[in-house]
Design a protein around this motif. Structure first.
Motif, PDB file in Angstrom:
ATOM      1  N   ASP A  21       0.798  -1.228   0.000  1.00 16.78           N
ATOM      2  CA  ASP A  21       0.000   0.000   0.000  1.00 16.78           C
ATOM      3  C   ASP A  21       0.832   1.281   0.000  1.00 16.78           C
ATOM      4  OD1 ASP A  21       0.869  -0.116   2.626  1.00 16.78           O
ATOM      5  OD2 ASP A  21      -1.084   0.341   3.505  1.00 16.78           O
ATOM      6  N   ARG A  22       2.096   1.164  -0.426  1.00 12.12           N
ATOM      7  CA  ARG A  22       2.897   2.386  -0.635  1.00 12.12           C
ATOM      8  C   ARG A  22       4.130   2.057  -1.484  1.00 12.12           C
ATOM      9  NH1 ARG A  22       6.448   3.881   4.757  1.00 12.12           N
ATOM     10  NH2 ARG A  22       6.660   1.775   5.558  1.00 12.12           N
ATOM     11  N   ASN A  23       4.780   3.137  -1.971  1.00  5.46           N
ATOM     12  CA  ASN A  23       6.008   2.978  -2.767  1.00  5.46           C
ATOM     13  C   ASN A  23       5.861   2.030  -3.942  1.00  5.46           C
ATOM     14  OD1 ASN A  23       7.547   4.728  -1.154  1.00  5.46           O
ATOM     15  ND2 ASN A  23       7.970   3.086   0.322  1.00  5.46           N
ATOM     16  N   CYS A  24       4.699   2.071  -4.562  1.00  9.37           N
ATOM     17  CA  CYS A  24       4.473   1.243  -5.751  1.00  9.37           C
ATOM     18  C   CYS A  24       3.391   1.921  -6.593  1.00  9.37           C
ATOM     19  CB  CYS A  24       4.052  -0.170  -5.350  1.00  9.37           C
ATOM     20  SG  CYS A  24       2.517  -0.217  -4.427  1.00  9.37           S
ATOM     21  N   PRO A  25       3.195   1.501  -7.852  1.00 15.28           N
ATOM     22  CA  PRO A  25       2.177   2.159  -8.685  1.00 15.28           C
ATOM     23  C   PRO A  25       0.785   2.089  -8.047  1.00 15.28           C
ATOM     24  CG  PRO A  25       3.507   0.636  -9.996  1.00 15.28           C
ATOM     25  CD  PRO A  25       3.881   0.418  -8.565  1.00 15.28           C
ATOM     26  N   GLU A  26       0.061   3.173  -8.224  1.00 14.53           N
ATOM     27  CA  GLU A  26      -1.294   3.303  -7.674  1.00 14.53           C
ATOM     28  C   GLU A  26      -2.172   2.079  -7.942  1.00 14.53           C
ATOM     29  OE1 GLU A  26      -4.141   5.452  -5.691  1.00 14.53           O
ATOM     30  OE2 GLU A  26      -2.477   6.646  -6.487  1.00 14.53           O
ATOM     31  N   GLU A  27      -2.131   1.597  -9.164  1.00 14.07           N
ATOM     32  CA  GLU A  27      -3.010   0.467  -9.557  1.00 14.07           C
ATOM     33  C   GLU A  27      -2.698  -0.800  -8.778  1.00 14.07           C
ATOM     34  OE1 GLU A  27      -1.082   2.568 -11.503  1.00 14.07           O
ATOM     35  OE2 GLU A  27      -1.263   1.665 -13.504  1.00 14.07           O
ATOM     36  N   LEU A  28      -1.511  -0.861  -8.163  1.00  7.02           N
ATOM     37  CA  LEU A  28      -1.137  -2.073  -7.430  1.00  7.02           C
ATOM     38  C   LEU A  28      -1.329  -1.917  -5.924  1.00  7.02           C
ATOM     39  CD1 LEU A  28       2.119  -3.325  -9.232  1.00  7.02           C
ATOM     40  CD2 LEU A  28      -0.153  -4.347  -9.324  1.00  7.02           C
ATOM     41  N   CYS A  29      -1.910  -0.806  -5.521  1.00 11.09           N
ATOM     42  CA  CYS A  29      -2.044  -0.542  -4.083  1.00 11.09           C
ATOM     43  C   CYS A  29      -3.368  -1.046  -3.523  1.00 11.09           C
ATOM     44  CB  CYS A  29      -1.987   0.963  -3.824  1.00 11.09           C
ATOM     45  SG  CYS A  29      -0.334   1.581  -3.572  1.00 11.09           S
ATOM     46  N   ASP A  30      -3.284  -1.794  -2.432  1.00  9.76           N
ATOM     47  CA  ASP A  30      -4.492  -2.021  -1.632  1.00  9.76           C
ATOM     48  C   ASP A  30      -4.391  -1.078  -0.419  1.00  9.76           C
ATOM     49  OD1 ASP A  30      -2.467  -3.304  -0.277  1.00  9.76           O
ATOM     50  OD2 ASP A  30      -3.446  -5.251  -0.147  1.00  9.76           O
TER      51      ASP A  30
END
Ligand code: GUN
Ligand code: ZN
Length: 436
Positions: A165-174
């Motif tokens: 849920d952080r430090n990654c692309p928005e689409e991959l965030c829960d």
């Protein structure tokens, strides 16, 4: 009622042979017989002896000239990274952004996830891998697709939806809440369903907020017989970033421990940059380590110190870590493990390499009550290795003067061509089986 017997040379471990290769830790039957009843091991031993006591109706499969050994166990692998294996040029954090996160976005589509999950599991079976601990992606539907494909094949597998849920692309965030709710739904659907188990899977502390790690820890406490599966201390830049994000924690491992993610059935991939205090803590809490040599070399992460880890009493199993790793073959992975240890003046006899990919891996995953060797009553997951599978392995096998020499050569020359058949609970899953 299914009663069958398989005749071949048979090798399996009953304990860790260790660096000195204690022969008492392994059993080898030159002309052996493996007897299976209803999918479980009924007996293993010398063919002549066992054949005398066998019911005349028992069907016997003759694999003379080949070698039967327990199914291989991969302690850490990403099914969704199958198609980005061998992607050029970067170390961990860049590799994740450039390749892994790009590919993993596609797994929002259930159909795509199902297609890759099926291809992935077929590749595992082709390589003689019958069990694994597996990362899905952040999308719960990708975990569902994976479990469905696994259930269809009857493999013993543990997997989970990734939490990030952080430090990654928005689409991959829960987020922390959905991480809990979606994991819980998957646990209730799949944990203990047939031979499947669920792993709570925070990607690593870099991509989870404290709130999410806390939610993962709550899940781990609420479902104490699930697994925990994450990455730990793989790459120097990653370790530095963790220290910056969690300045109040003594070490990277202490972050996981603080949030309740270091307990029995917690499995940590890599563990290249730990200290003695970390290893002691891991041993005391019941955590285990996945040693991923092809990945560590490919991503330039470092050299795994097996000697220190084993000395601390932490269970270690071998793993491919595809797509950071470069082969799904556990034989090839054992060969690379040997080389990683050579660079540190440590050694790895063939018997111990095979241990790390079978019984040792099963112990690290807390699955040794079911799989890992041919102890009576265990599930009859096994492979038939054909030393003649390629022209070069055949030449080397023909020149070998001992079984140790033959096994050792297969760590370097063996691959899926040498896996003549893979059996799950006594039934052929792959390759030739005239009787099934
Ligand atoms: N650390 C966090 N995510 C990953 C991943 O997908 N692969 C590897 N090798 N390390 C990771
Ligand atoms: Zn990994």
């Amino acid at each position: 009622l299914m009663h069958r017997a398989f005749r071949a040379s048979i090798f399996h471990c009953i304990d860790d042979p260790g660096a000195a290769s204690s022969p008492a830790a392994c059993e080898y039957f030159e002309d052996g017989l493996l007897v299976v009843r209803d999918g479980a091991i009924e007996a293993v031993g010398n063919a002549e002896t066992l054949l005398r006591g066998l019911q005349p109706a028992t069907r016997i499969e003759d694999f003379s000239g080949k070698l039967i050994q327990p199914g291989l166990v991969d302690c850490h692998v990403h099914f969704a990274q199958l198609d980005i294996i061998a992607s050029y040029g970067t170390q961990l954090l860049d590799w994740l952004s450039r390749y892994a996160y790009v590919e993993e976005r596609r797994f929002a589509a259930r159909e795509y996830a199902a297609q890759v999950a099926n291809a992935f599991l077929d590749e595992l079976l082709k390589n003689g891998t019958t069990s694994a601990l597996v990362f899905a992606t952040v999308f719960p539907q990708s975990a569902d697709a994976f479990f469905e494909a696994a259930a269809e094949r009857g493999m013993r597998l543990v997997a989970g939806k990734v939490l990030m849920d952080r430090n990654c692309p928005e689409e991959l965030c829960d987020d922390a809440e959905s991480a809990y709710a979606e994991s819980q739904a998957l646990i209730e659907r799949w944990h203990g369903h047939g031979r499947l188990g669920y792993a709570i899977t925070p990607r690593f502390a870099l991509t989870s907020t404290s709130e999410q790690l806390e939610a993962a820890g709550k899940l781990a406490a609420d479902y104490p017989d699930t697994w925990i599966h994450t990455h730990l201390a793989e790459n120097p830049d990653e370790v530095a970033e963790i220290a910056r994000l969690f300045p109040e924690r003594r070490s990277y491992l202490d972050v996981y421990d603080h949030f309740g993610l270091l307990r029995d059935r917690a499995v940590f991939a890599h563990c290249l940059h730990l200290d003695d205090a970390d290893r002691e803590l891991m041993a005391a809490r019941g955590g285990a380590v996945a040693f991923c040599p092809t990945s560590n070399l490919f991503l330039g992460s470092g050299l795994f110190d097996l000697q220190s880890m084993a000395a601390s009493g932490v269970p270690v199993g071998l793993a491919t870590d595809v797509g950071g790793g470069t082969s799904l073959s556990m034989l090839r992975t054992m060969g690379e493990a040997y080389k990683v240890l050579q660079l540190q003046q440590q050694t790895l006899p063939a018997s111990r390499a095979l241990y790390l990919g079978t019984l040792g891996a099963a112990r690290a995953l807390h699955l040794d009550e079911h799989i890992g060797n041919f102890a009576v009553g265990k599930e009859a997951d096994f492979i038939v290795i054909d030393p003649q599978g390629s022209s070069i392995s055949a030449r080397r096998a023909n020149a070998a003067t001992s079984v140790d020499e033959l096994l050792f050569s297969l760590l370097f020359l063996g691959d899926d061509r040498n896996i003549a058949a893979t059996y799950l609970q006594g039934r052929a899953a792959k390759g030739q089986d005239s009787l099934s």
